[in-house]
Design a protein around this motif. Structure first.
Motif, PDB file in Angstrom:
ATOM      1  N   ARG A  83       0.724  -1.344  -0.001  1.00 20.83           N
ATOM      2  CA  ARG A  83      -0.066  -0.127   0.067  1.00 20.83           C
ATOM      3  C   ARG A  83       0.900   1.385  -0.125  1.00 20.83           C
ATOM      4  N   ALA A  84       2.205   1.261   0.749  1.00 18.28           N
ATOM      5  CA  ALA A  84       2.906   2.412   0.696  1.00 18.28           C
ATOM      6  C   ALA A  84       3.462   2.529  -0.670  1.00 18.28           C
ATOM      7  N   GLY A  87       1.204   3.860  -3.487  1.00 14.87           N
ATOM      8  CA  GLY A  87       0.776   5.485  -3.535  1.00 14.87           C
ATOM      9  C   GLY A  87      -0.534   5.802  -3.314  1.00 14.87           C
ATOM     10  N   ASP A  88      -1.486   4.775  -3.214  1.00 14.44           N
ATOM     11  CA  ASP A  88      -2.925   4.961  -3.071  1.00 14.44           C
ATOM     12  C   ASP A  88      -3.177   5.335  -1.585  1.00 14.44           C
ATOM     13  N   GLU A  89      -2.450   5.212  -0.772  1.00  9.91           N
ATOM     14  CA  GLU A  89      -2.648   5.410   0.495  1.00  9.91           C
ATOM     15  C   GLU A  89      -1.537   6.073   1.421  1.00  9.91           C
ATOM     16  N   HIS A  90      -1.636   6.958   2.329  1.00 11.39           N
ATOM     17  CA  HIS A  90      -0.611   7.391   2.978  1.00 11.39           C
ATOM     18  C   HIS A  90      -0.422   6.430   4.327  1.00 11.39           C
ATOM     19  N   GLN A  92       1.435   6.139   7.564  1.00 11.90           N
ATOM     20  CA  GLN A  92       2.346   6.992   8.486  1.00 11.90           C
ATOM     21  C   GLN A  92       3.409   5.995   9.221  1.00 11.90           C
ATOM     22  N   GLU A  93       4.521   6.998   9.539  1.00 13.13           N
ATOM     23  CA  GLU A  93       5.603   6.158  10.273  1.00 13.13           C
ATOM     24  C   GLU A  93       5.192   6.052  11.656  1.00 13.13           C
ATOM     25  N   ALA A  96       5.249   2.895   7.763  1.00 16.05           N
ATOM     26  CA  ALA A  96       5.745   2.961   6.420  1.00 16.05           C
ATOM     27  C   ALA A  96       7.084   2.286   6.257  1.00 16.05           C
TER      28      ALA A  96
END
Length: 142
Positions: A83-84, A87-90, A92-93, A96
């Motif tokens: 997912r990361a 690029g469809d979804e951000h 978070q750290e 990621a």
């Protein structure tokens, strides 16, 4: 280091403030809402038996945390990586970056902390060393 020393490090990070900016602290990488600490690292390029050794070491620490907080959730990070990178979804750290080199984590949310504690074995690629990581974060896993 011993399991008792690793548990003391995890306990300390559970009560320590998070870094204000990405970069880290005395313990290792971190940023707003998370600490990542390397508990153990293999001496060099590692294969086969050493992978099993690091998984067994994680299990030892995991059992001690289970005695305190109950059984962990076992979370695969394979989907987080996909997912990361799509690029469809951000994402978070710290999730990621963990998804790029940690296949799965044992995950607890201890009472009274408001934080998550995760244990995972990292490997950046074939021929690279193994690292046993602990993550303490207030950021909900994806």
């Amino acid at each position: 280091m011993t399991i008792a020393q690793h548990l003391a490090t995890i306990d300390r990070l559970c009560s320590q403030d998070f870094p204000a900016e990405h970069g880290g602290s005395f313990f290792g990488p971190g940023g707003p809402g998370f600490h990542i600490v390397e508990l153990e690292r293999s001496a060099g390029a590692a294969e086969g038996e050493e992978a099993e050794q690091y998984e067994a070491y994680r299990e030892g620490i995991s059992q001690r945390l289970t005695d305190r907080w109950g059984p962990p959730d076992h979370i695969s990070l394979d989907g987080v990586f996909l997912r990361a990178h799509q690029g469809d979804e951000h994402i978070q750290e710290p999730w990621a970056s963990l998804g790029s080199h940690v296949r799965n984590v044992h995950l607890w949310q201890p009472d009274g902390h408001g934080r998550w504690v995760a244990l995972g074995v990292s490997r950046l690629g074939p021929g690279q060393e193994f690292r046993l990581l602990a993550v303490i974060t207030e950021i909900h896993p994806p």
